[in-house]
Design a protein around this motif. Structure first.
Motif, PDB file in Angstrom:
ATOM      1  N   ALA A 198      46.580   2.143  22.320  1.00  0.00           N
ATOM      2  CA  ALA A 198      46.621   0.949  23.176  1.00  0.00           C
ATOM      3  C   ALA A 198      46.256   1.289  24.613  1.00  0.00           C
ATOM      4  O   ALA A 198      45.803   0.429  25.374  1.00  0.00           O
ATOM      5  N   LYS A 199      46.450   2.568  24.974  1.00  0.00           N
ATOM      6  CA  LYS A 199      46.092   3.004  26.330  1.00  0.00           C
ATOM      7  C   LYS A 199      44.629   3.447  26.412  1.00  0.00           C
ATOM      8  O   LYS A 199      44.190   3.946  27.433  1.00  0.00           O
ATOM      9  N   GLY A 200      43.921   3.324  25.289  1.00  0.00           N
ATOM     10  CA  GLY A 200      42.526   3.759  25.252  1.00  0.00           C
ATOM     11  C   GLY A 200      42.358   5.226  24.880  1.00  0.00           C
ATOM     12  O   GLY A 200      41.261   5.765  24.932  1.00  0.00           O
ATOM     13  N   ARG A 201      43.464   5.884  24.478  1.00  0.00           N
ATOM     14  CA  ARG A 201      43.432   7.305  24.097  1.00  0.00           C
ATOM     15  C   ARG A 201      42.893   7.421  22.679  1.00  0.00           C
ATOM     16  O   ARG A 201      43.273   6.668  21.792  1.00  0.00           O
ATOM     17  N   HIS A 202      41.993   8.369  22.453  1.00  0.00           N
ATOM     18  CA  HIS A 202      41.485   8.597  21.106  1.00  0.00           C
ATOM     19  C   HIS A 202      42.485   9.460  20.336  1.00  0.00           C
ATOM     20  O   HIS A 202      42.903  10.518  20.806  1.00  0.00           O
ATOM     21  N   VAL A 203      42.857   8.999  19.155  1.00  0.00           N
ATOM     22  CA  VAL A 203      43.862   9.672  18.330  1.00  0.00           C
ATOM     23  C   VAL A 203      43.224  10.093  17.003  1.00  0.00           C
ATOM     24  O   VAL A 203      42.546   9.291  16.352  1.00  0.00           O
ATOM     25  N   LEU A 204      43.446  11.354  16.622  1.00  0.00           N
ATOM     26  CA  LEU A 204      42.975  11.866  15.331  1.00  0.00           C
ATOM     27  C   LEU A 204      44.199  12.233  14.496  1.00  0.00           C
ATOM     28  O   LEU A 204      44.998  13.073  14.892  1.00  0.00           O
ATOM     29  N   ILE A 205      44.360  11.574  13.346  1.00  0.00           N
ATOM     30  CA  ILE A 205      45.502  11.847  12.461  1.00  0.00           C
ATOM     31  C   ILE A 205      45.022  12.743  11.321  1.00  0.00           C
ATOM     32  O   ILE A 205      44.102  12.388  10.586  1.00  0.00           O
ATOM     33  N   SER A 206      45.642  13.908  11.195  1.00  0.00           N
ATOM     34  CA  SER A 206      45.276  14.849  10.127  1.00  0.00           C
ATOM     35  C   SER A 206      46.263  14.694   8.983  1.00  0.00           C
ATOM     36  O   SER A 206      47.443  15.039   9.112  1.00  0.00           O
ATOM     37  N   THR A 207      45.796  14.178   7.857  1.00  0.00           N
ATOM     38  CA  THR A 207      46.665  13.878   6.726  1.00  0.00           C
ATOM     39  C   THR A 207      45.840  13.760   5.459  1.00  0.00           C
ATOM     40  O   THR A 207      44.614  13.581   5.507  1.00  0.00           O
ATOM     41  N   GLY A 208      46.519  13.837   4.332  1.00  0.00           N
ATOM     42  CA  GLY A 208      45.872  13.558   3.055  1.00  0.00           C
ATOM     43  C   GLY A 208      46.438  12.298   2.437  1.00  0.00           C
ATOM     44  O   GLY A 208      46.157  11.970   1.283  1.00  0.00           O
ATOM     45  N   ASP A 209      47.239  11.551   3.201  1.00  0.00           N
ATOM     46  CA  ASP A 209      47.950  10.362   2.716  1.00  0.00           C
ATOM     47  C   ASP A 209      47.094   9.110   2.905  1.00  0.00           C
ATOM     48  O   ASP A 209      46.758   8.739   4.043  1.00  0.00           O
ATOM     49  N   LYS A 210      46.770   8.441   1.809  1.00  0.00           N
ATOM     50  CA  LYS A 210      45.916   7.241   1.888  1.00  0.00           C
ATOM     51  C   LYS A 210      46.602   6.102   2.635  1.00  0.00           C
ATOM     52  O   LYS A 210      45.936   5.222   3.196  1.00  0.00           O
TER      53      LYS A 210
END
Length: 921
Positions: A127-139
């Motif tokens: 929401a602040k415009g920060r790019h987020v990368l989530i590392s997961t194998g969960d659909k």
């Protein structure tokens, strides 16, 4: 593939990583038997992630213990999941410690799942415009994707942005919750709608929209053409409560209260001291080396001798005084010091690891820690400085090296002894060998090369050979390496050897038995093995060449047989093609799978299939012959030394867990003797003209050791009376007179006798004898009734091993059992079987080594060069002896070997004489 913006905030689904790592190889344990594979897997994935993206902010999120708000909402939530295995639970605490020591923020919040914490941070930061990368194998995480939130599955290297979610699932991220709610989830026990699967859920969502839109007018579903659409409106109405509950359960919470924010998400500097402690405990050697290289102080030693240990004083930075000697005066000064020293650490630098071809490039020595010298004599790279003459240096060193009263320590001194022998120097004063000190101290869970030992016992990262010589085809030989890098490397070898000896000798000296094994067996054996290797063995290359041709013809015949059975041509050496033929085309049963889930074609699988099907039998013979050809009949002629015309193997003292010798180039231990082709290979091992081959072999040595260790009266009596032990056992087990024992009964008794030594279960015995399991169990029960001392020995050995963590041979060799207290039952059982077998194998190893020492002494002092020892294989010694001395030598050798170690039953040695090894065996 979707692009990932530079330097995103990375959120790692630690719980997903943890379970993925636990169920994937390698399934590691440390030397205490504690599982470490999950820790290794997670940390390895985190390291890869950091290397790939070089983030400044990264958080690892784990599920907390206990129930969550979803359990309050629905008591059956995740009720189908089995409890966490003990082997995994025990790895969580050390994993968390490692993650924190790496400088990574770690979050775990009670009452919610890791998904909810990840969802909250992702929502707030994006929401602040920060790019987020989530590392997961969960659909399930796909519901979080938006223009600023991306998913990555590092196992498959799949990246999902908004378009990626649409492509993968067929719906946008905002419909993922609806999708999950409609289908339900058996793993998490989310009910979903009855009878709705992936295709049905997609058809409704793509045709109408969200669950909310579906319930606005359920009858609209009738306009869709998927299977079951006619009954779906009523199903929706009847199960509205389930749909709403499932939607709530599938929704990732995005308003969790989280204490950390902003700068607290940043990666901080690693705590190298703590990491060194943790990697030491976990025994992650490569990472430990990296940590030590950072220059921080090493941890205090809190571990026992079988674990990775670090000496904190040695790990501190100490000023090294390494000298490169290029003039005679300086060499003479050092030589004077060497002659006055009580103990000299010595090492050679050469052009090759092949002791028959190696040429000396330089020598190094040390007489006190952190001070060493290197004397280069043959560096020949362009513009190399003038060096001392090799012949002059070696002539000066010869009296010192040949003085039996001078104490020399080295690392794998047998190699240096060989190299010096090539220059007519007999290295005599071998007092210590740091490789053998380490091996006797702990033969299990430790590599005994210098680099590994320096890291383990000194906390020191050696200069590696690859650092100064390069890798692969472009790697330099030592003579090509400039002195400015070669000299510190070579001097360090001598220095570290001395330091290792000082550390290891102190540890060894706490046990008189271990000192005896080291000083009375292993160190004297260096010279005996060196002599055997130098002697070499003569082979008939013409016979081997003919055998290769014969095998080639037979392989062609077997190929044609296989094609006929399979109904098509295929590559018999291709695992994939063989799997397709056996399990797809011919529909043979799948007995075992590989770690990747493919049907196994391993030897034991083919052996079992061969009982019922013809093709596996053909493949077994084909594989055996192909291996025999490539390993022996083709290769042995190429291994003949141009210098001697003989084949020279290398024996290794510090490889096996039990103390047995191993050999390489060629491996003499693996020549098959149970088939005609293998025996033909032995026929090619011949004697020189006027000589014979003499082979002397201990008979049933491990069974005799079992009788000695168990003190069972029945076994002691049978061996003392010289009975056929298998016949005697059959008579006892089957309740018949000795002279009434049938060949089948003797065969069964033999399987029982040897099976018990190796810890065979009733199931294994049944498989070997091809009888029902209950019948095999009956045989074993009868055996223990007749020989109760054996059962008592086994039970006491298991109990003592569990308490002590090791077992011992009759000579006091210690065989550590790191898995004896493992939580994993299968691993623990394997360790218990080893506990029973190891004292027998280890004692057999000690006996053959003692025999070699005694026979070598007899050869040196009594035989006037009429005989030489040329091989040691399993429980057998092989000699080349003058033909007219062979009979006398045979009697003498049998007598020496039978008296090399005293047991409570007689040792029996059988000897044979022939023109080749097969005739003599």
């Amino acid at each position: 593939m979707a692009t990932i913006p530079e330097n995103p905030l990375i959120l790692v689904d630690g719980s997903s990583y943890l379970f993925r790592a636990f169920h994937s190889p390698p399934h590691l344990t440390n030397s205490k038997g504690e599982p470490t594979g999950a820790v290794y897997g997670v940390v390895n994935m985190l390291r890869s992630l950091i290397t790939r993206f070089n983030p400044t902010q990264m958080i690892v999120i784990f599920d907390a213990k206990g129930k969550t708000f979803r359990n309050d909402m629905y008591a059956e939530y995740k009720a189908n999941r089995p409890p966490m295995p003990d082997e995994l639970r025990g790895q969580i605490a050390p994993l968390h410690k490692v993650i924190k020591a790496l400088g990574l923020p770690l979050i775990s919040i009670e009452g919610v799942e890791a998904d909810d914490v990840i969802g909250t941070i992702a929502k707030n930061e994006s929401a602040k415009g920060r790019h987020v990368l989530i590392s997961t194998g969960d659909k399930d995480m796909a519901q979080l994707v938006n223009p600023h939130v991306t998913l990555i599955n590092t196992m498959t290297d799949t990246v999902l942005d908004v378009e990626g979610v649409k492509e993968k699932f067929g719906i946008p991220p905002e419909l993922i919750i609806d999708y999950l709610a409609l289908m339900g989830d058996k793993v998490d026990n989310i009910p979903g709608l009855p009878g709705v699967g992936e295709k049905t859920a997609l058809a409704m969502l793509q045709g109408i929209g969200s669950i909310e839109q579906l319930y606005q007018d359920p009858q609209k579903v009738l306009e869709l053409s998927f299977r079951g659409s006619k009954t779906m409106p009523q199903k929706l109405i009847d199960n509205k409560d389930k749909a709403e509950l499932s939607y709530q359960l599938a929704t990732i919470k995005t308003d969790v209260e989280i204490a950390l924010s902003g700068d607290e998400f940043s990666i901080s500097a690693p705590d190298y001291k703590l990491l060194a402690e943790l990697y030491t405990e976990l025994e992650f050697k490569r990472w430990l080396a990296e940590v030590i290289k950072q220059g921080d102080s090493a941890p205090e030693n809190k571990l026992d001798e079988t674990a990775e240990t670090i000496n904190p004083e040695a790990a501190d930075k100490v000023e090294k005084e390494y000298t490169c000697i290029l003039d005679q005066a300086e060499f003479e000064a050092w030589l004077k010091q060497l002659n006055a020293a009580e103990l000299i650490a010595f090492d050679t630098e050469t052009t090759s690891l092949d002791y028959m071809k190696a040429e000396i490039v330089g020598v190094s020595f040390a007489i006190e820690e952190n001070k060493a010298a290197y004397v280069p004599v043959a560096h020949d790279y362009p513009d190399a400085p003038k060096q001392l003459d090799r012949d002059w240096v070696l002539a000066k060193l010869k009296p010192l090296l040949e003085d039996p009263n001078k104490a020399i320590v080295g690392q794998n001194l047998k190699y240096d002894k060989h190299v010096l022998f090539n220059y007519d120097i007999n290295l005599t004063g071998i007092k210590h060998d740091s490789m053998l000190e380490s091996y006797v101290l702990s033969s299990v869970g430790t590599r005994h090369d210098m680099d590994s030992l320096a890291l383990k016992y000194l906390g020191h990262k050696n200069i590696s050979f690859e650092e100064i010589a390069g890798k692969g085809s472009k790697q330099l030989t030592f003579n090509q390496i400039p002195l400015e890098t070669a000299a510190p490397y070579a001097a360090e070898d001598a220095d570290i050897t001395l330091q290792l000896h000082n550390t290891l000798w102190e540890k060894l000296s706490t046990s008189d038995d271990l000192v005896s094994v080291y000083q009375d067996i292993e160190v004297p054996l260096i010279s005996v093995l060196s002599k055997i290797e130098q002697n070499g063995v003569l082979i008939d290359i013409h016979q081997l060449s003919q055998q290769s041709q014969d095998i080639l013809i037979r392989l062609s015949e077997l190929e044609n047989q296989a094609y006929e059975i399979a109904g098509e041509k295929f590559n018999l050496s291709s695992t994939k093609q063989l799997q397709a033929i056996l399990f797809e085309k011919l529909n043979h049963p799948i007995i075992k799978k590989t770690p990747k889930g493919a049907p196994s074609t391993a030897e034991e699988v083919l052996q079992e299939l061969a009982l019922d099907y013809p093709l596996p039998k053909v493949i077994i013979e084909y594989r055996g012959l192909a291996k025999l050809k490539s390993t022996y009949t083709d290769k042995l002629p190429l291994m003949v030394s141009s210098k001697t015309g003989r084949v020279h193997t290398s024996y290794h003292q510090a490889v096996t867990a039990t103390g047995r010798l191993s050999s390489t180039d060629p491996n003499l231990q693996n020549i098959p003797i149970r088939n005609e082709e293998g025996r033909k290979v032995r026929k090619a091992f011949i004697a020189n003209q006027g000589y014979k081959i003499l082979a002397a072999d201990y008979s049933q040595i491990e069974l005799r050791i079992m009788a000695h260790l168990s003190k069972d009266e029945g076994l002691l009596k049978a061996f003392s009376q010289g009975l056929d032990i298998h016949k005697a056992t059959a008579a006892e087990v089957f309740g018949v007179e000795l002279d009434m024992v049938t060949s089948d009964q003797r065969r069964s008794a033999k399987a029982i006798n040897f099976g018990l030594i190796y810890g065979m279960s009733a199931f294994g015995l049944a498989k070997q004898l091809n009888i029902p399991r209950n019948e095999a169990q009956k045989y074993m029960d009868l055996y223990f009734e007749r020989y109760p001392g054996v059962l008592t020995y086994m039970e006491e050995t298991r109990a003592n091993a569990a308490e002590d963590g090791y077992v011992e041979t009759i000579k006091g060799r210690r065989l550590n059992l790191p898995d004896i207290k493992a939580r994993n039952g299968a691993v623990r059982k394997a360790a218990e079987r080893a506990a029973i077998n190891a004292p027998m194998q280890g004692t057999a190893a000690d006996i053959i080594k003692c025999a070699m020492l005694d026979v070598a002494k007899w050869i040196e002092t009594k035989t006037e060069g009429q005989i030489q020892m040329i091989m040691q294989v399993h429980d057998e010694l092989v000699f080349e002896v003058k033909a007219d001395f062979a009979e006398q030598a045979s009697k003498e050798i049998c007598q020496i070997m039978q008296n090399s170690v005293e047991l409570s039953v007689p040792l029996l040695v059988e000897a044979g004489i022939g023109d080749n090894w097969e005739e003599a065996h």
